[in-house]
Motif scaffolding. Sequence first.
Motif, short mmCIF file in Angstrom:
data_model
loop_
_atom_site.label_atom_id
_atom_site.label_comp_id
_atom_site.label_asym_id
_atom_site.label_seq_id
_atom_site.Cartn_x
_atom_site.Cartn_y
_atom_site.Cartn_z
N GLN A 119 0.83 -1.08 -0.10
CA GLN A 119 -0.09 0.21 0.03
C GLN A 119 1.01 1.27 -0.16
N ARG A 120 1.98 1.30 0.63
CA ARG A 120 2.83 2.45 0.63
C ARG A 120 3.26 2.44 -0.78
N TYR A 121 3.96 1.61 -1.24
CA TYR A 121 4.33 1.60 -3.00
C TYR A 121 3.45 2.26 -3.73
N PHE A 122 2.04 1.78 -3.29
CA PHE A 122 0.83 2.35 -4.38
C PHE A 122 0.64 3.70 -3.87
N ALA A 123 0.49 4.04 -2.70
CA ALA A 123 0.38 5.54 -2.21
C ALA A 123 1.44 6.26 -3.00
N SER A 124 2.85 5.95 -2.97
CA SER A 124 3.81 6.61 -3.44
C SER A 124 3.71 6.82 -5.10
N TYR A 125 3.16 5.78 -5.66
CA TYR A 125 2.86 5.67 -7.12
C TYR A 125 1.85 6.95 -7.62
N LYS A 126 0.59 6.72 -6.69
CA LYS A 126 -0.58 7.86 -6.96
C LYS A 126 -0.19 9.01 -6.82
N ALA A 127 0.83 9.42 -5.97
CA ALA A 127 1.22 10.71 -5.35
C ALA A 127 2.04 11.21 -6.28
N TRP A 128 2.94 10.56 -7.09
CA TRP A 128 3.63 10.84 -8.19
C TRP A 128 2.83 11.15 -9.47
N ALA A 129 1.85 10.20 -9.75
CA ALA A 129 0.84 10.21 -11.14
C ALA A 129 0.16 11.61 -10.76
N THR A 130 -0.39 11.75 -9.46
CA THR A 130 -1.12 13.07 -9.33
C THR A 130 -0.39 14.40 -9.57
N SER A 131 0.65 14.45 -9.05
CA SER A 131 1.63 15.51 -9.11
C SER A 131 2.10 15.75 -10.44
N ARG A 132 2.03 14.77 -11.28
CA ARG A 132 2.63 14.91 -12.68
C ARG A 132 1.45 15.03 -13.65
N GLN A 133 0.46 15.17 -12.95
CA GLN A 133 -0.82 14.96 -13.86
C GLN A 133 -0.76 14.03 -14.91
N LEU A 134 -0.64 12.84 -14.70
CA LEU A 134 -0.43 11.71 -15.67
C LEU A 134 -1.83 11.38 -16.17
N VAL A 135 -2.02 11.43 -17.40
CA VAL A 135 -3.42 11.09 -18.02
C VAL A 135 -3.06 9.69 -18.48
N VAL A 136 -3.82 8.53 -18.34
CA VAL A 136 -3.54 7.52 -18.49
C VAL A 136 -4.76 6.78 -19.65
N THR A 137 -4.18 6.33 -20.80
CA THR A 137 -5.21 6.16 -22.14
C THR A 137 -5.08 4.59 -22.13
N HIS A 138 -4.14 4.02 -21.90
CA HIS A 138 -3.90 2.50 -22.10
C HIS A 138 -3.34 1.85 -20.71
N SER A 139 -3.57 0.77 -20.33
CA SER A 139 -2.85 0.04 -19.16
C SER A 139 -2.76 -1.29 -19.61
#
Length: 260
Positions: free
Chosen positions: A127-147
């Motif tokens: 969960q800590r790793y996931f929260a770290s990723y989410k914080a990065w994605a939010t701060s970088r304003q990542l828009v995902v089109t494919h996963s």
Amino acid sequence: MVTIHKIQSGRGHYYQVSGDPTVEGKRLTSVTAITGKLSYGSLVDWGVKTVTDTIPEVLERYMGDVVSDYSARAMAESISQEAKAKREAAASLGTRLHEMIHESITNPYESSDQPPLELDIELQELQRYFASYKAWATSRQLVVTHSEEPVYNPLALYAGTIDIVGELDGKRVIIDIKTAGRGARDDMAMQLAAYQRAWKYTKGEDISQALIVVVHADSVAEYPVDLAAAYDLFLMLATIHRRLLAGGTKLFTKGQVRAW
């Protein structure tokens, strides 16, 4: 309609494509099987074995009869098993993080950033790793089109699954998520370059930006990839991989072996 099939085979996997006559019925090597030739896992295993094999000798030299041969070998075996367990745990963490990220992208309203209270220590770390990723994605304003998008390259006969395709700073980008403790490695750059070329063929879109994103429990690091240089090296590695798989490669001339 073209469909890419991922097929498990033993401890690994390969791909097959239906709907494209150029590769119909052919076995496409997975990108990670090719870049795995540069994996540092075998070197780590060799290092652990070298150390553990030396432990009984060192203990006997410095401690004499204080430690029995049985105890020394038991200690060596314990260290070896502990190292193996840590490697497997790290691999499991990476796999589960990818699954959690993919789930958060495909089902954003069903995902939660808050862990339930009964999470064990292993899940709390995830969960800590996931929260770290989410914080990065939010701060970088990542828009995902494919996963978790499968792609293939019929010319080089390989296929793979891309972690993320999206937009950063208004530009299209391909992202590969890693949890490597010491940052990005050359084999990771080659893997991402191979994905980029396969994406260009499969989707008809030439994306020029690619990032390896290494996620830690409390931080995230970005590593831009030189796609042209990395792909050149990947093709060399892919050629070697195919030659070795095909067998029959003659590296020695005929003649009698002489012992001096």
